[in-house]
Design a protein around this motif. Structure first.
Motif, PDB file in Angstrom:
ATOM      1  N   PRO A  29       7.776  -0.095  -1.448  1.00 23.26           N
ATOM      2  CA  PRO A  29       6.381   0.240  -1.809  1.00 23.26           C
ATOM      3  C   PRO A  29       5.656   0.940  -0.667  1.00 23.26           C
ATOM      4  CG  PRO A  29       6.543  -2.080  -1.233  1.00 23.26           C
ATOM      5  CD  PRO A  29       7.953  -1.533  -1.160  1.00 23.26           C
ATOM      6  N   ILE A  30       6.169   2.080  -0.256  1.00 22.37           N
ATOM      7  CA  ILE A  30       5.595   2.780   0.894  1.00 22.37           C
ATOM      8  C   ILE A  30       4.200   3.313   0.576  1.00 22.37           C
ATOM      9  CG2 ILE A  30       5.877   4.773   2.418  1.00 22.37           C
ATOM     10  CD1 ILE A  30       8.879   4.415   2.177  1.00 22.37           C
ATOM     11  N   VAL A  31       4.046   3.907  -0.611  1.00 17.68           N
ATOM     12  CA  VAL A  31       2.734   4.466  -0.981  1.00 17.68           C
ATOM     13  C   VAL A  31       1.670   3.375  -1.073  1.00 17.68           C
ATOM     14  CG1 VAL A  31       1.459   5.696  -2.771  1.00 17.68           C
ATOM     15  CG2 VAL A  31       3.736   6.490  -2.104  1.00 17.68           C
ATOM     16  N   PRO A  32       1.921   2.240  -1.762  1.00 20.55           N
ATOM     17  CA  PRO A  32       0.902   1.170  -1.770  1.00 20.55           C
ATOM     18  C   PRO A  32       0.561   0.669  -0.373  1.00 20.55           C
ATOM     19  CG  PRO A  32       2.509   0.789  -3.511  1.00 20.55           C
ATOM     20  CD  PRO A  32       3.034   1.915  -2.681  1.00 20.55           C
ATOM     21  N   ILE A  33       1.558   0.584   0.514  1.00 28.22           N
ATOM     22  CA  ILE A  33       1.288   0.120   1.875  1.00 28.22           C
ATOM     23  C   ILE A  33       0.382   1.109   2.598  1.00 28.22           C
ATOM     24  CG2 ILE A  33       2.349  -0.300   4.130  1.00 28.22           C
ATOM     25  CD1 ILE A  33       4.775  -1.418   2.668  1.00 28.22           C
ATOM     26  N   LEU A  34       0.684   2.402   2.474  1.00 27.51           N
ATOM     27  CA  LEU A  34      -0.157   3.415   3.117  1.00 27.51           C
ATOM     28  C   LEU A  34      -1.574   3.399   2.549  1.00 27.51           C
ATOM     29  CD1 LEU A  34       2.346   6.423   3.382  1.00 27.51           C
ATOM     30  CD2 LEU A  34       1.625   4.855   5.195  1.00 27.51           C
ATOM     31  N   LEU A  35      -1.679   3.250   1.223  1.00 21.90           N
ATOM     32  CA  LEU A  35      -3.011   3.180   0.609  1.00 21.90           C
ATOM     33  C   LEU A  35      -3.775   1.964   1.109  1.00 21.90           C
ATOM     34  CD1 LEU A  35      -2.203   4.193  -3.088  1.00 21.90           C
ATOM     35  CD2 LEU A  35      -3.357   5.561  -1.341  1.00 21.90           C
ATOM     36  N   ALA A  69      -6.885  -9.259   0.565  1.00 24.54           N
ATOM     37  CA  ALA A  69      -7.475  -8.094   1.210  1.00 24.54           C
ATOM     38  C   ALA A  69      -8.998  -8.103   1.073  1.00 24.54           C
ATOM     39  CB  ALA A  69      -6.895  -6.817   0.600  1.00 24.54           C
ATOM     40  N   PHE A  70      -9.485  -8.442  -0.113  1.00 26.91           N
ATOM     41  CA  PHE A  70     -10.944  -8.497  -0.310  1.00 26.91           C
ATOM     42  C   PHE A  70     -11.580  -9.591   0.542  1.00 26.91           C
ATOM     43  CE2 PHE A  70     -10.437  -6.050  -4.357  1.00 26.91           C
ATOM     44  CZ  PHE A  70     -11.349  -5.060  -4.046  1.00 26.91           C
ATOM     45  N   ILE A  71     -10.866 -10.713   0.690  1.00 30.31           N
ATOM     46  CA  ILE A  71     -11.392 -11.781   1.558  1.00 30.31           C
ATOM     47  C   ILE A  71     -11.511 -11.269   2.990  1.00 30.31           C
ATOM     48  CG2 ILE A  71     -10.862 -14.032   2.568  1.00 30.31           C
ATOM     49  CD1 ILE A  71      -9.590 -14.803  -0.102  1.00 30.31           C
ATOM     50  N   GLY A  72     -10.460 -10.556   3.448  1.00 29.97           N
ATOM     51  CA  GLY A  72     -10.514  -9.987   4.790  1.00 29.97           C
ATOM     52  C   GLY A  72     -11.617  -8.962   4.941  1.00 29.97           C
ATOM     53  N   ILE A  73     -11.775  -8.102   3.934  1.00 30.26           N
ATOM     54  CA  ILE A  73     -12.830  -7.084   3.978  1.00 30.26           C
ATOM     55  C   ILE A  73     -14.210  -7.730   3.974  1.00 30.26           C
ATOM     56  CG2 ILE A  73     -13.887  -5.202   2.666  1.00 30.26           C
ATOM     57  CD1 ILE A  73     -10.997  -4.462   1.769  1.00 30.26           C
ATOM     58  N   ALA A  74     -14.378  -8.765   3.146  1.00 31.53           N
ATOM     59  CA  ALA A  74     -15.661  -9.473   3.104  1.00 31.53           C
ATOM     60  C   ALA A  74     -15.967 -10.103   4.453  1.00 31.53           C
ATOM     61  CB  ALA A  74     -15.623 -10.542   2.014  1.00 31.53           C
ATOM     62  N   ALA A  77      -7.233   2.059   3.075  1.00 33.11           N
ATOM     63  CA  ALA A  77      -8.381   1.293   2.575  1.00 33.11           C
ATOM     64  C   ALA A  77      -8.910   0.355   3.655  1.00 33.11           C
ATOM     65  CB  ALA A  77      -7.969   0.508   1.330  1.00 33.11           C
ATOM     66  N   LEU A  78      -7.987  -0.260   4.425  1.00 37.79           N
ATOM     67  CA  LEU A  78      -8.406  -1.155   5.505  1.00 37.79           C
ATOM     68  C   LEU A  78      -9.268  -0.412   6.519  1.00 37.79           C
ATOM     69  CD1 LEU A  78      -8.197  -3.799   7.154  1.00 37.79           C
ATOM     70  CD2 LEU A  78      -6.048  -2.926   8.093  1.00 37.79           C
ATOM     71  N   PHE A  79      -8.778   0.730   6.982  1.00 36.95           N
ATOM     72  CA  PHE A  79      -9.552   1.512   7.953  1.00 36.95           C
ATOM     73  C   PHE A  79     -10.855   1.998   7.328  1.00 36.95           C
ATOM     74  CE2 PHE A  79      -5.602   1.640  10.291  1.00 36.95           C
ATOM     75  CZ  PHE A  79      -6.003   1.731  11.621  1.00 36.95           C
ATOM     76  N   ALA A  94      -1.980  -8.857  -7.293  1.00 37.16           N
ATOM     77  CA  ALA A  94      -3.343  -9.372  -7.421  1.00 37.16           C
ATOM     78  C   ALA A  94      -3.673 -10.335  -6.283  1.00 37.16           C
ATOM     79  CB  ALA A  94      -3.501 -10.072  -8.771  1.00 37.16           C
ATOM     80  N   LEU A  95      -2.691 -11.163  -5.889  1.00 33.77           N
ATOM     81  CA  LEU A  95      -2.905 -12.072  -4.763  1.00 33.77           C
ATOM     82  C   LEU A  95      -3.139 -11.300  -3.480  1.00 33.77           C
ATOM     83  CD1 LEU A  95      -2.919 -14.955  -3.621  1.00 33.77           C
ATOM     84  CD2 LEU A  95      -0.427 -14.792  -3.385  1.00 33.77           C
ATOM     85  N   CYS A  96      -2.353 -10.245  -3.279  1.00 39.15           N
ATOM     86  CA  CYS A  96      -2.540  -9.415  -2.079  1.00 39.15           C
ATOM     87  C   CYS A  96      -3.913  -8.755  -2.068  1.00 39.15           C
ATOM     88  CB  CYS A  96      -1.440  -8.347  -2.003  1.00 39.15           C
ATOM     89  SG  CYS A  96       0.213  -8.996  -1.678  1.00 39.15           S
ATOM     90  N   VAL A  97      -4.328  -8.259  -3.214  1.00 40.06           N
ATOM     91  CA  VAL A  97      -5.658  -7.635  -3.313  1.00 40.06           C
ATOM     92  C   VAL A  97      -6.755  -8.655  -3.031  1.00 40.06           C
ATOM     93  CG1 VAL A  97      -7.291  -6.547  -4.900  1.00 40.06           C
ATOM     94  CG2 VAL A  97      -4.905  -5.813  -4.880  1.00 40.06           C
ATOM     95  N   LEU A  98      -6.576  -9.889  -3.569  1.00 38.30           N
ATOM     96  CA  LEU A  98      -7.566 -10.946  -3.322  1.00 38.30           C
ATOM     97  C   LEU A  98      -7.670 -11.245  -1.835  1.00 38.30           C
ATOM     98  CD1 LEU A  98      -9.490 -13.155  -4.328  1.00 38.30           C
ATOM     99  CD2 LEU A  98      -7.487 -14.643  -4.617  1.00 38.30           C
TER     100      LEU A  98
END
Length: 371
Positions: free
Chosen positions: A330-336, A249-254, A340-342, A243-247
């Motif tokens: 966690p290779i699949v989550p990293i690839l996802l 990530a959303f900050i970066g995306i925003a 998502a980043l791109f 959840a922290l990583c997702v948060l």
């Protein structure tokens, strides 16, 4: 597992009742500490080929006048459990004596994570001389019933360079006054002999508690339930970290959307200038794509090599088999996450570029000149 606090195994009076519990395999045991003395010629050829006992065990053993002094932890098992163990390893338990765990860690050719063992002694000894830890003159010679590389199934870890002795309670009573140094607690290890549900395991725990009664201070641990609880806690930690990583990530995306969409006016003037020198809308689209790839690809290209190097160093330092790590990495989550980043960066630039291309760039350039 049950820990009987401040209880000697010889004072425990419920041994028969514990063994009578249906469909279980139980062992009652206590631990003690001693040292043993062996001659240099008793060491196995395998240890000698590794450079000798001093090379393998280092300061964990001492030598004087051709005699090695080695730690010899003692595991005292109730007579019934000891007889069962002896039967499993093909040793006669008709007489008093000890079963010696005859193995030593080959730290020359293996590491602590994937230990390989070689025989400690040559197995020519009929007796073992045990010595009191505190009184060097207090010794006892105990018959060796047999040597084994397989310890009984207990919740114990044994020293890499010790000669562990497994003895029956009857044998311990004969040497107790000389050796002493018994640990204060007694342990009960219970294994179910068939598959059981958690409810059935809890019933065994209740039966054990009823047998022990209220005259003994004890602690009971259901190891299956403990593992389930531990796995639940680890999953909780993973959820929090995820959840922290997702948060983040959303900050970066925003931030990407803010920087992309927040400077539309500035970008309009910029591309109006490009158009004035002959750039086409298609050229501007290509420039947007290049910028999006740089924005999204830069953190990936920077962090991935650093992460790979860091993981490689940690795997090397811990002597972990890389395939074991890759199996749970966690290779699949990293690839996802990278996809998502791109994707979000491309979306931000698509929306921003669409607004810029729809506006009147000539008017934006005229306004810029007038300003």
């Amino acid at each position: 597992m049950a820990t009987l606090e401040d209880t000697k195994i010889e004072d425990f009076s419920h041994t028969d009742e514990i063994h009578a519990l249906p469909d279980i395999d139980s062992v009652i045991y206590q631990k003690a500490n001693a040292v043993c003395s062996i001659g240099a010629d008793a060491v196995s050829e395998e240890v000698k080929s590794l450079g000798g006992l001093e090379t393998v065990a280092g300061s964990d053993v001492s030598m004087a006048d051709g005699i090695y002094t080695i730690q010899a932890p003692i595991v005292i098992m109730d007579d019934s459990s000891f007889a069962t163990y002896c039967e499993q390893i093909g040793v006669s338990s008709a007489e008093n004596g000890s079963v010696v765990l005859n193995r030593i860690w080959d730290n020359i050719n293996s590491n602590f994570r994937y230990k390989e063992y070689v025989p400690f002694l040559s197995e020519n000894q009929d007796t073992m001389t045990l010595q009191n830890l505190e009184d060097a003159a207090a010794t006892v010679e105990i018959p060796v019933l047999g040597f084994t590389k397989e310890p009984p199934v207990l919740r114990e870890e044994y020293d890499n360079y010790a000669l562990v002795q497994f003895v029956s309670l009857s044998t311990w009573k004969q040497i107790e006054k000389t050796i002493g140094n018994a640990e204060p607690d007694t342990y009960i290890r219970i294994l179910s002999e068939k598959e059981r549900t958690l409810t059935e395991l809890s019933m065994i725990e209740t039966e054990l508690t009823n047998v022990l009664g209220h005259d003994i201070s004890f602690e009971v641990e259901n190891r299956v339930q403990e593992k389930i609880d531990n796995d639940a806690m680890l999953n909780g930690y993973k959820l929090i970290i995820g959840a922290l990583c997702v948060l983040l990530a959303f900050i970066g995306i925003a931030n990407v959307f803010s920087n992309t969409l927040g400077f539309i006016r500035q970008r309009k003037r910029e591309f109006a200038r490009y158009m004035s020198i002959g750039m086409t809308p298609e050229g501007m689209r290509k420039m947007f794509w290049i910028e999006a790839l740089v924005i999204a690809g830069r953190p990936v290209l920077i962090t991935l090599p650093i992460t790979v190097v860091f993981v490689w160093l940690m795997i090397t330092a811990s002597y972990l088999n890389p395939m074991e790590f890759l199996a749970v990495a966690p290779i699949v989550p990293i690839l996802l996450f990278i996809v998502a980043l791109f994707g979000f960066v491309a979306l931000a630039y698509y929306l921003g570029g669409k607004k810029i291309l729809k506006c009147d760039l000539v008017e934006a350039l005229r306004t810029d000149y007038m300003g």
